[in-house]
Design a protein around this motif. Structure first.
Motif, mmCIF file in Angstrom:
data_model
loop_
_atom_site.group_PDB
_atom_site.id
_atom_site.type_symbol
_atom_site.label_atom_id
_atom_site.label_comp_id
_atom_site.label_asym_id
_atom_site.label_seq_id
_atom_site.Cartn_x
_atom_site.Cartn_y
_atom_site.Cartn_z
ATOM 1 N N GLY A 77 0.801 -1.209 0.000
ATOM 2 C CA GLY A 77 0.000 0.000 0.000
ATOM 3 C C GLY A 77 0.842 1.271 0.000
ATOM 4 O O GLY A 77 0.562 2.213 -0.741
ATOM 5 N N ARG A 78 1.882 1.284 0.794
ATOM 6 C CA ARG A 78 2.732 2.481 0.866
ATOM 7 C C ARG A 78 3.577 2.642 -0.391
ATOM 8 O O ARG A 78 3.845 3.758 -0.826
ATOM 9 C CB ARG A 78 3.579 2.448 2.108
ATOM 10 C CG ARG A 78 2.719 2.672 3.346
ATOM 11 C CD ARG A 78 3.473 2.737 4.602
ATOM 12 N NE ARG A 78 2.521 2.943 5.690
ATOM 13 C CZ ARG A 78 2.837 2.860 6.958
ATOM 14 N NH1 ARG A 78 4.069 2.588 7.309
ATOM 15 N NH2 ARG A 78 1.920 3.068 7.867
ATOM 16 N N ALA A 79 3.976 1.539 -0.990
ATOM 17 C CA ALA A 79 4.730 1.627 -2.240
ATOM 18 C C ALA A 79 3.834 2.168 -3.346
ATOM 19 O O ALA A 79 4.293 2.987 -4.164
ATOM 20 C CB ALA A 79 5.282 0.255 -2.634
ATOM 21 N N MET A 80 2.590 1.756 -3.378
ATOM 22 C CA MET A 80 1.671 2.250 -4.398
ATOM 23 C C MET A 80 1.300 3.710 -4.171
ATOM 24 O O MET A 80 1.152 4.461 -5.121
ATOM 25 C CB MET A 80 0.417 1.387 -4.444
ATOM 26 C CG MET A 80 0.690 -0.022 -4.941
ATOM 27 S SD MET A 80 -0.743 -1.064 -4.846
ATOM 28 C CE MET A 80 -1.591 -0.556 -6.322
ATOM 29 N N SER A 81 1.179 4.113 -2.902
ATOM 30 C CA SER A 81 0.814 5.509 -2.649
ATOM 31 C C SER A 81 1.970 6.448 -2.958
ATOM 32 O O SER A 81 1.763 7.582 -3.371
ATOM 33 C CB SER A 81 0.359 5.687 -1.189
ATOM 34 O OG SER A 81 1.443 5.536 -0.307
ATOM 35 N N ARG A 82 3.202 6.002 -2.763
ATOM 36 C CA ARG A 82 4.361 6.831 -3.105
ATOM 37 C C ARG A 82 4.474 7.000 -4.616
ATOM 38 O O ARG A 82 4.884 8.021 -5.115
ATOM 39 C CB ARG A 82 5.649 6.204 -2.572
ATOM 40 C CG ARG A 82 5.922 6.579 -1.161
ATOM 41 C CD ARG A 82 7.304 6.142 -0.735
ATOM 42 N NE ARG A 82 7.165 5.491 0.556
ATOM 43 C CZ ARG A 82 7.547 4.270 0.836
ATOM 44 N NH1 ARG A 82 8.153 3.551 -0.081
ATOM 45 N NH2 ARG A 82 7.360 3.768 2.018
#
Length: 85
Positions: A77-82
């Motif tokens: 999730g954090r990789a996609m949001s970045r």
């Protein structure tokens, strides 16, 4: 495992996974807890897939399985949001 137990274990897992994965998630603290609940289900499913008993109640082994699933989802999730930011 009962539905309420999945939620409780998931919230605990989301809270613990927040300390393992650096950065802020797209939904803040509430988003991390929701990801924790989904991660608990994911962790239990993955653990069962490899032939082990997944989450069996509100106990330490179930929380560990749920934290692993939550950490995986938080990283994704954090990789996609970045990437989108």
């Amino acid at each position: 495992m009962g539905f309420i137990a999945w939620i409780v274990v998931g919230i605990i897992a989301g809270f613990l996974a927040k300390f393992v994965v650096p950065g802020e998630g797209p939904g803040g603290v509430l988003g991390d807890l929701i990801i924790g609940v989904i991660g608990a289900v994911l962790g239990g499913w993955i653990w069962n897939y490899f032939g082990h008993v997944g989450a069996t109640g509100i106990n330490i082994p179930s929380i560990i399985v749920a934290v692993v699933g939550s950490v995986i989802l938080l990283f994704i999730g954090r990789a996609m949001s970045r990437r989108t930011a």
